[in-house]
Design a protein around this motif. Sequence first.
Motif, PDB file in Angstrom:
ATOM      1  N   PHE A   1       0.830  -1.221   0.000  1.00 39.60           N
ATOM      2  CA  PHE A   1       0.000   0.000   0.000  1.00 39.60           C
ATOM      3  C   PHE A   1       0.859   1.264   0.000  1.00 39.60           C
ATOM      4  N   ILE A   2       1.908   1.273   0.817  1.00 37.87           N
ATOM      5  CA  ILE A   2       2.784   2.449   0.927  1.00 37.87           C
ATOM      6  C   ILE A   2       3.486   2.726  -0.398  1.00 37.87           C
ATOM      7  N   LEU A   3       3.989   1.673  -1.036  1.00 40.58           N
ATOM      8  CA  LEU A   3       4.678   1.848  -2.312  1.00 40.58           C
ATOM      9  C   LEU A   3       3.718   2.336  -3.385  1.00 40.58           C
ATOM     10  N   HIS A   4       2.533   1.771  -3.404  1.00 43.42           N
ATOM     11  CA  HIS A   4       1.553   2.110  -4.434  1.00 43.42           C
ATOM     12  C   HIS A   4       1.129   3.571  -4.339  1.00 43.42           C
ATOM     13  N   ASN A   5       0.926   4.041  -3.126  1.00 45.34           N
ATOM     14  CA  ASN A   5       0.428   5.404  -2.943  1.00 45.34           C
ATOM     15  C   ASN A   5       1.539   6.453  -2.915  1.00 45.34           C
ATOM     16  N   ASN A   6       2.763   6.008  -2.877  1.00 46.95           N
ATOM     17  CA  ASN A   6       3.893   6.943  -2.911  1.00 46.95           C
ATOM     18  C   ASN A   6       4.827   6.611  -4.065  1.00 46.95           C
ATOM     19  N   PHE A   7       4.245   6.039  -5.107  1.00 44.23           N
ATOM     20  CA  PHE A   7       5.044   5.545  -6.228  1.00 44.23           C
ATOM     21  C   PHE A   7       5.879   6.652  -6.860  1.00 44.23           C
ATOM     22  N   ILE A   8       5.275   7.795  -7.119  1.00 42.79           N
ATOM     23  CA  ILE A   8       5.985   8.893  -7.785  1.00 42.79           C
ATOM     24  C   ILE A   8       7.128   9.393  -6.910  1.00 42.79           C
ATOM     25  N   LEU A   9       6.853   9.574  -5.608  1.00 42.11           N
ATOM     26  CA  LEU A   9       7.880  10.059  -4.682  1.00 42.11           C
ATOM     27  C   LEU A   9       9.051   9.080  -4.603  1.00 42.11           C
ATOM     28  N   ILE A  10       8.745   7.785  -4.443  1.00 42.86           N
ATOM     29  CA  ILE A  10       9.794   6.773  -4.344  1.00 42.86           C
ATOM     30  C   ILE A  10      10.586   6.688  -5.647  1.00 42.86           C
ATOM     31  N   SER A  11       9.889   6.799  -6.774  1.00 39.26           N
ATOM     32  CA  SER A  11      10.558   6.773  -8.082  1.00 39.26           C
ATOM     33  C   SER A  11      11.543   7.921  -8.218  1.00 39.26           C
ATOM     34  N   ILE A  12      11.114   9.111  -7.784  1.00 35.79           N
ATOM     35  CA  ILE A  12      11.997  10.287  -7.858  1.00 35.79           C
ATOM     36  C   ILE A  12      13.216  10.095  -6.974  1.00 35.79           C
ATOM     37  N   VAL A  13      12.995   9.583  -5.759  1.00 38.16           N
ATOM     38  CA  VAL A  13      14.107   9.351  -4.830  1.00 38.16           C
ATOM     39  C   VAL A  13      15.101   8.357  -5.429  1.00 38.16           C
ATOM     40  N   LEU A  14      14.587   7.273  -5.988  1.00 42.95           N
ATOM     41  CA  LEU A  14      15.460   6.257  -6.579  1.00 42.95           C
ATOM     42  C   LEU A  14      16.242   6.801  -7.772  1.00 42.95           C
ATOM     43  N   MET A  15      15.589   7.588  -8.609  1.00 39.37           N
ATOM     44  CA  MET A  15      16.270   8.133  -9.776  1.00 39.37           C
ATOM     45  C   MET A  15      17.320   9.158  -9.368  1.00 39.37           C
TER      46      MET A  15
END
Length: 326
Positions: free
Chosen positions: A159-173
Motif C-alpha cells: 500500500f505504501i509503495l503504491h500510494n507513494n510511487f511517484i515520490l519513491i521513483s523520484i528518490v530512486l532516480m
Amino acid sequence: MKFKKSINFIIQIVIISTSLYFLYNELHDNQDIRKIGIGYLSKLCLDNLLGISLVIFMMFLNWFLEAIKWRILIKKIELIPVSRSLQAVFTGITVSTFTPNRIGEYAGRVFCLKKANRIQAALITVLGSMSQLLTTIVFGSIAFLFSFQYLDQYNDSLFILHNNFILISIVLMVISVASLFLYFNIVNIIAKIKTISWISNIYSYIKVLSYYNKKELFQVFLYSILRYIIFTTQFFILLNLFEVYILYHHAIVLIMLMLLIISIIPTIAITEISLRGSIAVFLFSVFSQNILGILAATLFIWLINLVIPAFIGTIFIFTLKFFRKY
C-alpha cells in the motif's frame, strides 16, 4: 620467520574452518531446503542436469569477468595475471561467507597480492564493488518504474509503495543519477577533499582512487553490467527449469527489484538465502503459485553462485600471505 609462518598457517586454518562451519550450518539448517526436501531437490537436479550445467558454466563466466574487472583496477598498483586475480576472487568469496555485508571479500583478495599496499588495494576493491552496486541500483530503479503495473496485485502489502510511487521513483532516480555522478567524477572529488585536514592524513591511501580516468571507470562499469546480465539470466533460466513460467519482461523486472531490495538490507553472505527466498516468493507468487519452484530457483542460484565458489576458494586459502618477507 618460523613464528610468522606458524601464525599465517593458523589464520589460514581458522578461515577455512569458519567458512566450512558456516556453510555446513546453513546447508544443514536451511529452512528452504527442508521445505523443498532433499529428494525433490535431487530429482530437480537429475531432471534438469543440462540446464543446471549451463547455469554453472555461467557462474564461472560471471566470476571470470569479475577477475578481469579486478585485474584492470588493481594493475594501477600491481600487475597480476588473470589466474591470480581469479584465485583472489574465489578466496574473497570464501572469507565473505561469514562476514557482514561481505566485507571479508576485501581481505580475501588483498592478501593475494605480493607487493601492493594493502589498504590501497582494499580501497580499489571497494571501487569495484561500488561499480557493481551502482549497476544494481540503476537497473533496480528502472525496474521499479516498470513495477507500477504490478503493485495493485499485491493487495494491501504494498500500500505504501503504491500510494507513494511517484515520490519513491523520484528518490530512486535521484540516488541513481547522484551515484553515477560520484562514480564517474571520483578524480575531481578526491582532488577537492584532499585539502580537508583529516582527509590529508589519509590522502596517501585514498589518492589511489584518483588513478582512473572516465574511460577506465566506464570499462569497469561495463564489466559490472555484463555480470548483472549473466546473473539475471541465470535466475530466469532456473525459474523456467523449475516450472515457474513467467514471461521474460515480467520476470526480469521482478528479478531486478529483488536484487535492489537485497542490496540495501544488511546481511551475512551465507545467510542471504533465507532473505532471497522470502523476497522471491513474495514477488513472483503474483505470477506463479509454484512456491516450491520459486524457492528451488532461489536456492540453486545461491548454491551455484556462492556455495560452490566458496568451496573452491578454500583450496586457495593456503596461498594467502598475511605477513610479507617471512
